[in-house]
Design an enzyme around this catalytic site. Structure first.
Site, mmCIF file in Angstrom:
data_model
loop_
_atom_site.group_PDB
_atom_site.id
_atom_site.type_symbol
_atom_site.label_atom_id
_atom_site.label_comp_id
_atom_site.label_asym_id
_atom_site.label_seq_id
_atom_site.Cartn_x
_atom_site.Cartn_y
_atom_site.Cartn_z
ATOM 1 N N CYS A 186 10.561 7.869 -4.028
ATOM 2 C CA CYS A 186 9.735 9.053 -3.777
ATOM 3 C C CYS A 186 10.579 10.315 -3.664
ATOM 4 O O CYS A 186 10.049 11.416 -3.792
ATOM 5 C CB CYS A 186 8.912 8.871 -2.502
ATOM 6 N N GLN A 218 14.932 1.461 3.545
ATOM 7 C CA GLN A 218 14.227 1.104 2.310
ATOM 8 C C GLN A 218 15.097 1.217 1.062
ATOM 9 O O GLN A 218 14.858 0.529 0.073
ATOM 10 C CB GLN A 218 12.985 1.994 2.132
ATOM 11 N N GLN A 245 15.084 -0.829 -2.621
ATOM 12 C CA GLN A 245 14.773 -0.106 -3.855
ATOM 13 C C GLN A 245 15.897 -0.233 -4.874
ATOM 14 O O GLN A 245 15.657 -0.370 -6.080
ATOM 15 C CB GLN A 245 14.505 1.359 -3.522
ATOM 16 N N GLY A 268 -4.031 4.024 0.991
ATOM 17 C CA GLY A 268 -2.994 3.239 0.334
ATOM 18 C C GLY A 268 -2.627 2.046 1.189
ATOM 19 O O GLY A 268 -2.844 2.035 2.409
ATOM 20 N N ALA A 269 -2.056 1.022 0.535
ATOM 21 C CA ALA A 269 -1.694 -0.188 1.275
ATOM 22 C C ALA A 269 -0.367 -0.750 0.795
ATOM 23 O O ALA A 269 -0.125 -1.949 0.873
ATOM 24 C CB ALA A 269 -2.800 -1.242 1.126
ATOM 25 N N MET A 291 5.166 1.693 2.148
ATOM 26 C CA MET A 291 5.239 2.818 3.079
ATOM 27 C C MET A 291 3.985 2.891 3.943
ATOM 28 O O MET A 291 4.053 3.200 5.139
ATOM 29 C CB MET A 291 5.450 4.127 2.326
ATOM 30 N N ALA A 292 2.829 2.605 3.357
ATOM 31 C CA ALA A 292 1.581 2.604 4.121
ATOM 32 C C ALA A 292 1.594 1.511 5.180
ATOM 33 O O ALA A 292 1.126 1.706 6.306
ATOM 34 C CB ALA A 292 0.394 2.419 3.179
#
Length: 529
Positions: A48, A132, A136, A205-206, A209-210
């Protein structure tokens, strides 16, 4: 190795979202990169807050080896770096439009490796210490492997970056506490509402991050509503944290009911539009609406910020809270920087040592062939009466003599890998012993232990910033077999494989063999990262 890309440090969100590359598109982008004749290997990291290309220029026809840092690269090598930089820029501009060009940064050689290591250590993240990035980066490596764009040269640097990131998290407290974009978003929500207990939070969103945000919201006492295009996924997340799932068709109703909205989807277009918020604002009858958009590309139309009683924050608006979190971990960040610098230096030294391998192998082959020829001449003459056992003893003597003769010079040559004079010594050595013209036949016996150590894990892990040597990170493959008459190298998976011949091989192009990285970056029209 080269790096080209942009991040939250070089581009605002309206530029970053033009270049956002979804996971499903990464193989296509990797294919575009390696289809260019200037790029041999490629890795793309898309999150992101950054889109970055790491690439290795395509190797030209090999010539005699010269250690990377010992002498200026040839015009052909410089041209290859510049062409690879321009090729990567061309692909990124093709994806994001000409407007992204001025925001692209570039690095070459050792600078590119250092940047890669800093990214893996989360030192270049918007939220320093966030965990994270390692996941990634691992995913980016696996996608590049699947697309067959990650080979031995770039692969070694990428896998070493993962180990550097793990080491930083193990040996420092840089990741202590809640350090992620999701946690910063919740901190902002706490600033808006001193106490989240009794307030309704809508999570759109799921994804990963959500999910992180949902746990933090519930822990803070908020009543959670989850809306996702997949009702099953929304229900699963809501069930896990004790929230309420709603179908996508009820998104507008959910916005009307919420005190705070946090959106994190992978939609390429706005999911919360200006018209939707206008209608919701009217139904809310003057109640303020707070929206936090942590998605890139953005989920919420930025125009809603112009409406009365509506307050929108995106990832770039979180910078003030992020700055506060960085101040609290400044000492740990400094220790992490020291670890990354040590690791980058160790990787550079190891890479340069590998560039010496063909010369050392050639010297050994030349020396052994001379000794073996003399023994053969004697065995055909005065020593022709010797039996098999005596002949075997002579062969062992030749091996021992070769090892003893070459142990000191090869050890000292490897120790000089980063010395500017090493190129002169290598050239003299090859000239004096006619290494380039050495006979190619015959198998050479193994070098003395330690002379040509090729580590499956890459460079040795340097001592930590705390002063103690960390434990080995654990190579997956077995150690080279003693007595095997062929040189052994580590493959991409860290396993050792015997080579078909002891013929001196051309040096692998060092990932750090660049004389003037800054000039190469400027020549490609890029700025430093």
């Amino acid at each position: 190795m080269i790096f080209v890309g942009l991040s939250h440090k070089t581009a605002p969100i309206e530029v970053r979202e033009r270049l956002a590359i979804g996971r499903d598109r990464l193989p296509e982008v990797l294919g575009r990169l390696t289809a260019h004749p200037a790029i041999g290997e490629a890795l793309v990291l898309s999150t992101c807050n950054r889109v970055e290309v790491y690439a290795s220029p395509r190797q030209q026809a090999p010539g005699p080896s010269r250690p990377g840092a010992a002498a200026p690269p040839s015009d052909d090598e410089l041209a290859a770096d510049n062409e690879a930089l321009r090729a990567a820029v061309g692909v990124l501009v093709g994806l994001g439009g000409d407007g992204v060009r001025g925001h692209l940064a570039g690095r070459v050689g050792g600078d590119a490796v250092l940047h890669l290591f800093r990214v893996a250590a989360s030192l270049d993240s918007m939220v320093v210490g966030e965990p994270q990035i390692l996941g990634q980066m691992k995913e980016a490596i696996e996608i590049a492997r699947g697309a067959k764009t990650l080979g031995a040269r770039l692969g070694r640097a990428a896998h070493r970056a993962i180990k550097v990131g793990k080491r930083v998290r193990t040996e420092t407290a840089i990741g202590a506490g809640q350090v992620s974009v999701s946690s910063v978003a919740i901190d902002l929500a706490r600033q808006i509402f001193a106490d989240l207990a009794g307030h309704t939070a809508l999570l759109i969103g799921a994804g990963e991050m959500a999910e992180a945000a949902s746990k933090l919201l519930v822990r803070a006492g908020a009543r959670l509503v989850v809306v996702n295009r997949s009702l099953d996924r929304a229900a699963a997340l809501a069930r896990e944290v004790g929230g309420e799932p709603r179908p996508w068709a009820e998104l507008e109703r959910a916005v009307i009911d919420a005190d705070i909205v946090i959106s994190s989807t992978s939609s390429p277009s706005y999911v919360v539009t200006l018209d939707l918020v206008r209608r919701a604002r009217k139904a809310r009858k003057g109640r303020s609406l707070f929206l936090i958009d942590i998605a890139v590309p953005r989920d919420i139309d930025p125009a809603v910020n112009k409406l009365d009683s509506v307050y929108l924050y995106d990832v770039d608006d979180l910078s003030q809270i992020v700055a506060q979190s960085v101040e609290g971990r400044a000492a740990e960040a400094a220790r992490a920087e020291a670890i990354v610098a040590d690791e980058a230096h160790a990787f550079e030294t190891w890479t340069l040592e590998r560039a010496l391998t063909p010369t050392i192998v050639g010297l050994r082959a030349r020396t052994r062939s001379i000794l073996a020829a003399e023994v053969e001449r004697s065995l055909a003459g005065k020593l022709r009466h010797l039996g098999p056992a005596e002949r075997q003893a002579l062969a062992l003597m030749v091996d021992a003599a070769t090892n003893k003769l070459l142990h000191v010079p090869t050890t000292r040559l490897r120790a000089m890998a980063t010395d500017p004079r090493v190129a002169e010594h290598v050239d003299s050595l090859r000239e004096l012993f006619d290494i380039d013209g050495a006979p190619e036949g015959g198998a050479a016996a193994p070098l003395a232990e330690g002379e040509l150590r090729v580590a499956a894990e890459g460079p040795p892990t340097p001592r930590s910033a705390r002063g103690a040597a960390p434990p080995p990170s654990g190579a997956r493959g077995a150690s080279p077999r003693q007595g095997d008459p062929r040189p052994q190298v580590a493959d991409d998976d860290g396993r050792y494989a015997r080579q078909p011949s002891a013929r001196p091989q051309p040096a692998e192009a060092g990932v750090l063999a660049v004389a003037n990285p800054a000039a190469a970056v400027r020549a490609a029209g890029l700025k430093g990262a």
